[in-house]
Design a protein around this motif. Structure first.
Motif, PDB file in Angstrom:
ATOM      1  N   GLY A  19       0.796  -1.220   0.000  1.00 53.17           N
ATOM      2  CA  GLY A  19       0.000   0.000   0.000  1.00 53.17           C
ATOM      3  C   GLY A  19       0.823   1.262   0.000  1.00 53.17           C
ATOM      4  O   GLY A  19       0.395   2.290   0.536  1.00 53.17           O
ATOM      5  N   LEU A  20       2.012   1.192  -0.596  1.00 56.44           N
ATOM      6  CA  LEU A  20       2.904   2.350  -0.662  1.00 56.44           C
ATOM      7  C   LEU A  20       3.215   2.679  -2.124  1.00 56.44           C
ATOM      8  O   LEU A  20       4.351   2.532  -2.593  1.00 56.44           O
ATOM      9  CB  LEU A  20       4.207   2.058   0.094  1.00 56.44           C
ATOM     10  N   PRO A  21       2.211   3.110  -2.880  1.00 52.41           N
ATOM     11  CA  PRO A  21       2.442   3.342  -4.312  1.00 52.41           C
ATOM     12  C   PRO A  21       3.491   4.407  -4.592  1.00 52.41           C
ATOM     13  O   PRO A  21       4.213   4.325  -5.579  1.00 52.41           O
ATOM     14  CB  PRO A  21       1.058   3.766  -4.831  1.00 52.41           C
ATOM     15  N   ARG A  22       3.595   5.410  -3.732  1.00 54.39           N
ATOM     16  CA  ARG A  22       4.590   6.461  -3.978  1.00 54.39           C
ATOM     17  C   ARG A  22       6.009   5.928  -3.794  1.00 54.39           C
ATOM     18  O   ARG A  22       6.939   6.395  -4.461  1.00 54.39           O
ATOM     19  CB  ARG A  22       4.319   7.655  -3.065  1.00 54.39           C
ATOM     20  N   LYS A  23       6.196   4.972  -2.884  1.00 53.73           N
ATOM     21  CA  LYS A  23       7.495   4.326  -2.751  1.00 53.73           C
ATOM     22  C   LYS A  23       7.832   3.548  -4.016  1.00 53.73           C
ATOM     23  O   LYS A  23       8.984   3.516  -4.475  1.00 53.73           O
ATOM     24  CB  LYS A  23       7.502   3.389  -1.545  1.00 53.73           C
ATOM     25  N   ALA A  24       6.809   2.886  -4.592  1.00 54.00           N
ATOM     26  CA  ALA A  24       7.031   2.151  -5.834  1.00 54.00           C
ATOM     27  C   ALA A  24       7.491   3.098  -6.940  1.00 54.00           C
ATOM     28  O   ALA A  24       8.421   2.798  -7.707  1.00 54.00           O
ATOM     29  CB  ALA A  24       5.744   1.435  -6.242  1.00 54.00           C
ATOM     30  N   VAL A  25       6.858   4.260  -7.015  1.00 54.25           N
ATOM     31  CA  VAL A  25       7.247   5.260  -8.011  1.00 54.25           C
ATOM     32  C   VAL A  25       8.674   5.738  -7.757  1.00 54.25           C
ATOM     33  O   VAL A  25       9.479   5.906  -8.683  1.00 54.25           O
ATOM     34  CB  VAL A  25       6.250   6.440  -7.976  1.00 54.25           C
ATOM     35  N   GLU A  26       9.006   5.948  -6.492  1.00 51.66           N
ATOM     36  CA  GLU A  26      10.353   6.402  -6.128  1.00 51.66           C
ATOM     37  C   GLU A  26      11.411   5.403  -6.587  1.00 51.66           C
ATOM     38  O   GLU A  26      12.459   5.788  -7.118  1.00 51.66           O
ATOM     39  CB  GLU A  26      10.404   6.584  -4.609  1.00 51.66           C
ATOM     40  N   TRP A  27      11.150   4.104  -6.384  1.00 50.73           N
ATOM     41  CA  TRP A  27      12.123   3.083  -6.805  1.00 50.73           C
ATOM     42  C   TRP A  27      12.207   2.989  -8.322  1.00 50.73           C
ATOM     43  O   TRP A  27      13.267   2.739  -8.877  1.00 50.73           O
ATOM     44  CB  TRP A  27      11.750   1.742  -6.189  1.00 50.73           C
ATOM     45  N   PHE A  28      11.075   3.192  -8.994  1.00 51.76           N
ATOM     46  CA  PHE A  28      11.098   3.169 -10.460  1.00 51.76           C
ATOM     47  C   PHE A  28      11.996   4.269 -11.002  1.00 51.76           C
ATOM     48  O   PHE A  28      12.739   4.082 -11.966  1.00 51.76           O
ATOM     49  CB  PHE A  28       9.671   3.325 -10.989  1.00 51.76           C
ATOM     50  N   GLU A  29      11.930   5.436 -10.369  1.00 52.51           N
ATOM     51  CA  GLU A  29      12.724   6.563 -10.838  1.00 52.51           C
ATOM     52  C   GLU A  29      14.213   6.383 -10.559  1.00 52.51           C
ATOM     53  O   GLU A  29      15.042   7.109 -11.098  1.00 52.51           O
ATOM     54  CB  GLU A  29      12.202   7.850 -10.190  1.00 52.51           C
ATOM     55  N   LYS A  30      14.581   5.404  -9.708  1.00 49.89           N
ATOM     56  CA  LYS A  30      15.992   5.119  -9.443  1.00 49.89           C
ATOM     57  C   LYS A  30      16.626   4.242 -10.522  1.00 49.89           C
ATOM     58  O   LYS A  30      17.850   4.112 -10.579  1.00 49.89           O
ATOM     59  CB  LYS A  30      16.141   4.397  -8.097  1.00 49.89           C
ATOM     60  N   MET A  31      15.813   3.621 -11.364  1.00 41.65           N
ATOM     61  CA  MET A  31      16.326   2.635 -12.312  1.00 41.65           C
ATOM     62  C   MET A  31      17.390   3.194 -13.255  1.00 41.65           C
ATOM     63  O   MET A  31      18.466   2.594 -13.404  1.00 41.65           O
ATOM     64  CB  MET A  31      15.184   1.999 -13.103  1.00 41.65           C
ATOM     65  N   PRO A  32      17.144   4.334 -13.911  1.00 40.82           N
ATOM     66  CA  PRO A  32      18.176   4.821 -14.847  1.00 40.82           C
ATOM     67  C   PRO A  32      19.512   5.089 -14.165  1.00 40.82           C
ATOM     68  O   PRO A  32      20.576   4.835 -14.740  1.00 40.82           O
ATOM     69  CB  PRO A  32      17.554   6.109 -15.407  1.00 40.82           C
ATOM     70  N   GLY A  33      19.484   5.604 -12.933  1.00 39.58           N
ATOM     71  CA  GLY A  33      20.725   5.913 -12.238  1.00 39.58           C
ATOM     72  C   GLY A  33      21.551   4.687 -11.907  1.00 39.58           C
ATOM     73  O   GLY A  33      22.767   4.790 -11.684  1.00 39.58           O
ATOM     74  N   LEU A  34      20.916   3.517 -11.873  1.00 39.74           N
ATOM     75  CA  LEU A  34      21.636   2.271 -11.577  1.00 39.74           C
ATOM     76  C   LEU A  34      21.795   1.409 -12.826  1.00 39.74           C
ATOM     77  O   LEU A  34      22.050   0.211 -12.731  1.00 39.74           O
ATOM     78  CB  LEU A  34      20.914   1.498 -10.472  1.00 39.74           C
ATOM     79  N   GLY A  35      21.600   2.034 -13.985  1.00 39.12           N
ATOM     80  CA  GLY A  35      21.884   1.353 -15.243  1.00 39.12           C
ATOM     81  C   GLY A  35      20.855   0.335 -15.675  1.00 39.12           C
ATOM     82  O   GLY A  35      21.174  -0.578 -16.439  1.00 39.12           O
ATOM     83  N   CYS A  36      19.611   0.455 -15.208  1.00 43.16           N
ATOM     84  CA  CYS A  36      18.556  -0.503 -15.583  1.00 43.16           C
ATOM     85  C   CYS A  36      17.510   0.196 -16.438  1.00 43.16           C
ATOM     86  O   CYS A  36      17.126   1.341 -16.160  1.00 43.16           O
ATOM     87  CB  CYS A  36      17.894  -1.088 -14.340  1.00 43.16           C
ATOM     88  N   SER A  37      17.047  -0.504 -17.455  1.00 46.79           N
ATOM     89  CA  SER A  37      15.951  -0.016 -18.289  1.00 46.79           C
ATOM     90  C   SER A  37      14.724  -0.869 -18.009  1.00 46.79           C
ATOM     91  O   SER A  37      14.825  -2.100 -17.962  1.00 46.79           O
ATOM     92  CB  SER A  37      16.309  -0.111 -19.778  1.00 46.79           C
ATOM     93  N   PRO A  38      13.574  -0.235 -17.796  1.00 50.61           N
ATOM     94  CA  PRO A  38      12.386  -1.029 -17.454  1.00 50.61           C
ATOM     95  C   PRO A  38      11.989  -1.970 -18.578  1.00 50.61           C
ATOM     96  O   PRO A  38      12.081  -1.625 -19.758  1.00 50.61           O
ATOM     97  CB  PRO A  38      11.312   0.025 -17.199  1.00 50.61           C
ATOM     98  N   ASP A  39      11.570  -3.167 -18.196  1.00 50.77           N
ATOM     99  CA  ASP A  39      10.992  -4.100 -19.156  1.00 50.77           C
ATOM    100  C   ASP A  39       9.478  -4.110 -18.935  1.00 50.77           C
ATOM    101  O   ASP A  39       8.946  -3.351 -18.129  1.00 50.77           O
ATOM    102  CB  ASP A  39      11.594  -5.499 -18.997  1.00 50.77           C
ATOM    103  N   MET A  40       8.770  -4.988 -19.636  1.00 61.03           N
ATOM    104  CA  MET A  40       7.322  -4.991 -19.546  1.00 61.03           C
ATOM    105  C   MET A  40       6.841  -5.330 -18.146  1.00 61.03           C
ATOM    106  O   MET A  40       5.831  -4.800 -17.675  1.00 61.03           O
ATOM    107  CB  MET A  40       6.737  -5.976 -20.563  1.00 61.03           C
ATOM    108  N   LEU A  41       7.561  -6.230 -17.456  1.00 62.09           N
ATOM    109  CA  LEU A  41       7.164  -6.585 -16.101  1.00 62.09           C
ATOM    110  C   LEU A  41       7.272  -5.381 -15.174  1.00 62.09           C
ATOM    111  O   LEU A  41       6.383  -5.110 -14.357  1.00 62.09           O
ATOM    112  CB  LEU A  41       8.047  -7.733 -15.581  1.00 62.09           C
TER     113      LEU A  41
END
Length: 688
Positions: A210-232
């Motif tokens: 129940g922490l959707p904003r935390k989920a968004v926060e972690w998603f925004e960290k992906m480029p900085g750690l060299g990850c590109s989002p996939d469909m999952l």
């Protein structure tokens, strides 16, 4: 090749051994004549030679043998290699099972966990062994964390990220967000690079917690750690944005995924449909469903259930029926969630026949129908007058042995409402008695329905008695309850009206003043107008129309025509009745749908006076005049407004006739209306 005979008396046993599992003990075919000695398969160069035992008394020394016998296999044959692998795999499974059992039995502390794993793995375990054991302890995140640290220090691990991901999934399953964040920090300190699986797991864990904003926060960290989002990852974070209330961002991510040529799959399509549905964009939800089929993505059960739920919320039962038929034609097997979506859609839209078909299908397939669904069905039945169906559902509920499906106060309320709408006093009283025996007390909704039932039956004394129950139970009357008393008052004979007016006054003193001014023929119209304006300005919007309708009915029933017209004027000024008249160059229309009979008749006569005034001023009428009453049953009358209106039009000899091609419409020409209006004396029309 040499071989060691197993049992001289049964040579065929030797020939059949390859067809038996290597892990099984060899047994002779005839246990009654042979001793049950164990046979062991050997891939050594020669079978072991044990010293012969002396024969017992009466035993032939030539046939005496050891209790354990061996079957020799050529070590150079393929069968020997296969057998060795089987033995090694069996031993490994046993070792891993023992390790998992030991972890499950020990308390989640560092020392016991380390001791259990050290005993299970005297030699360093492999990475795969570590993954398997960690997967078996996902039910206990604390133990999994301790086991992870032991494996990281003692196992032959090439990719530590795999082990971290396994434990992160365990934490997600148990919704341990604080532990997830701590493990993430530990992972980075250990120099382990997170991958897409890591991010997807953490994002979905935040969403599950129940922490959707935390989920968004972690998603925004992906480029900085060299990850590109996939469909999952896209699927998880789109849902997270939707849960966080940022539907626009969720849909932008969906468009971005499509722009990046990511292959759409049912998971992300179901997620986007849900986001659209949650934000109220039901057309968008349906568009995504149609789009995924157009690009060749086959909807699965989850997608069908999601879009069925969306269309049910959108009050589009016809679309629900179409999608369900498509689902069946595509041979997608419905589950309980499917039937629940169908039932909710049909009960909301009052599709009685379709709802009962789904209900009986669920009964035939022995699916659980919880009390919420039962009550939705009963509420629908009460609204559309399905008495037999409601009684069937009520019997089914009472027949359940599980208390979760037994009737509750809402169930009894729906049944009382059902009998109240049909004026079945005995039925309503019977339900009230059953309710008391079940340990429930009447609430405001049940007493409201009961009073309506007594009012329909003309039992004024019972109305007063039920009102007394309200005071005994210390229940405060609400606006709907007062509206019910107004409805009863409109149908009460003049000689008993004072009893109901007294109940209204005790429920709401301001409303009581309005009713007293209405009933009192000596009270001025102007004082009544101002009192009515005060009550209609102060009550909630949802009860303004019912209050106005009931007061108008009471005016008409008591012959208080002048006060009825004054009340209509106030209602139009306060926008209680909206869009009552429309005018075009070719047609003037009066829209009475939603009005009570008294309110509709008052509005009609005022409109006819307006038409007369228009003619007197020299203005011409349009070619066509129309009155729209609607074709359904009016909730303020036992018969439809159209039927009551048609009778009244014949009574006053008005030239309006039912339109054959437009149900609920009465039409006339300007020539006929002009002739009729001029032929009538002003005394036959309502004075404004």
């Amino acid at each position: 090749m040499a071989s060691l005979p197993i049992c001289p008396s049964s040579p065929s046993s030797f020939l059949s051994w390859p067809h038996r599992s290597a892990a099984l003990s060899f047994q002779p075919k005839n246990p009654s004549t042979s001793s049950p000695t164990a046979a062991h398969v050997s891939v050594q160069e020669s079978p072991p030679q044990d010293p012969p035992r002396p024969a017992g008394p009466g035993q032939n020394p030539k046939t005496s043998s050891n209790n354990t016998r061996f079957l020799w296999v050529n070590p150079n044959s393929p069968r020997a290699a296969e057998l060795a692998r089987a033995r090694a795999g069996s031993a490994r499974r046993a070792r891993l099972g023992a390790a998992a059992a030991a972890l499950g039995a020990c308390e989640p502390a560092e020392a016991p966990v380390a001791a259990a794993l050290a005993a299970a793995f005297p030699e360093p375990p492999s990475e795969q062994d570590a993954v398997i054991v960690l997967n078996t302890v996902v039910g206990n995140p604390a133990t999994a964390l301790l086991a992870l640290r032991w494996f990281l220090g003692n196992a032959e691990v090439r990719n530590k990220g795999i082990l971290y991901n396994v434990v992160l999934k365990a934490l997600r399953k148990r919704r341990r967000w604080s532990d997830t964040e701590a493990l993430w920090d530990e992972m980075l300190r250990d120099g382990v690079q997170p991958d897409n699986t890591t991010f997807s797991t953490v994002i979905s864990c935040a969403r599950a917690c129940g922490l959707p904003r935390k989920a968004v926060e972690w998603f925004e960290k992906m480029p900085g750690l060299g990850c590109s989002p996939d469909m999952l990852t896209y699927s998880a974070v789109i849902d997270a944005y939707g849960r966080a209330g940022d539907a626009d961002m969720a849909l932008r991510l969906y468009d971005r995924a499509r722009a990046e040529k990511c292959q759409l799959d049912p998971v992300i399509c179901a997620t986007v449909i849900k986001v659209h549905s949650t934000s109220g964009n039901f057309a968008g939800a349906l568009n995504v469903f149609e789009e995924m089929k157009a690009v060749g993505v086959k909807p699965n059960l989850v997608v069908y259930n999601t879009v069925l739920d969306a269309m049910g919320r959108a009050m589009r039962p016809w679309v629900v029926k179409t999608i369900h038929r498509e689902m069946v034609s595509q041979q997608v097997q419905p589950n309980r969630a499917t039937y629940c979506c169908l039932l909710q859609a049909y009960t909301r839209a009052r599709y009685g026949e379709d709802a009962m078909v789904v209900y009986r299908m669920m009964k035939d397939e022995v699916m659980d129908i919880d009390v919420v669904l039962y009550n939705m069905l009963l509420s629908m039945c009460a609204d559309i007058g399905y008495i037999d169906e409601a009684e069937e559902i009520f019997r089914d509920m009472k027949a359940h042995t599980d208390t979760r499906f037994k009737p509750d106060s809402w169930t009894y309320s729906s049944m009382v409402t059902l009998y109240s709408c049909t004026g079945n006093v005995l039925g309503a009283e019977g339900i009230l008695k059953e309710m008391a025996e079940a340990g429930f007390k009447p609430n405001i909704f049940i007493l409201t329905s009961l009073i309506r039932c007594y009012g329909k039956a003309g039992h004024t004394d019972d109305v007063v008695r039920s009102f007394g129950m309200l005071e005994d139970l210390n229940i405060r009357p609400d606006d709907r309850f007062c509206g019910c008393l107004l409805t009863v008052a409109a149908d009460t004979p003049v000689e008993e009206l004072g009893k109901v007016v007294d109940c209204i006054d005790r429920s709401n003193a301001q409303l009581g003043t309005v009713v007293k001014l209405l009933v009192d023929r000596n009270a001025s119209t102007e004082s009544f107008r101002e009192a009515a304006r005060g009550i209609l300005s102060g009550v909630r919007g949802v009860v303004k129309v019912p209050y106005c309708n009931c007061l108008m009915d009471l005016c008409v029933n008591l012959g208080q025509t002048e006060k009825a017209c004054a009340l209509l004027d106030v209602a139009l000024q306060l926008d209680v009745y909206r869009n009552v008249q429309t005018k075009t160059q070719t047609q003037w229309s009066l829209h009475l749908r939603g009005l009570s009979v008294g309110a509709a008749l008052t509005t009609l006569h005022v409109w006819m006076n307006d038409l007369r005034s228009t003619l007197q001023s020299g203005e011409e009428l349009p070619p066509l005049l129309g009155i729209h009453t609607g074709e359904g049953r009016n909730m303020y009358s036992d018969k439809g407004l159209a039927s009551a209106f048609e009778s009244h039009l014949k009574e006053i000899d008005a030239p309006f006739h039912a339109a054959p091609d437009k149900a609920g419409w009465f039409l006339t020409t300007s020539v006929a209306a002009k002739h009729w209006l001029k032929a009538k004396e002003s005394s036959e029309l309502v004075a404004v």
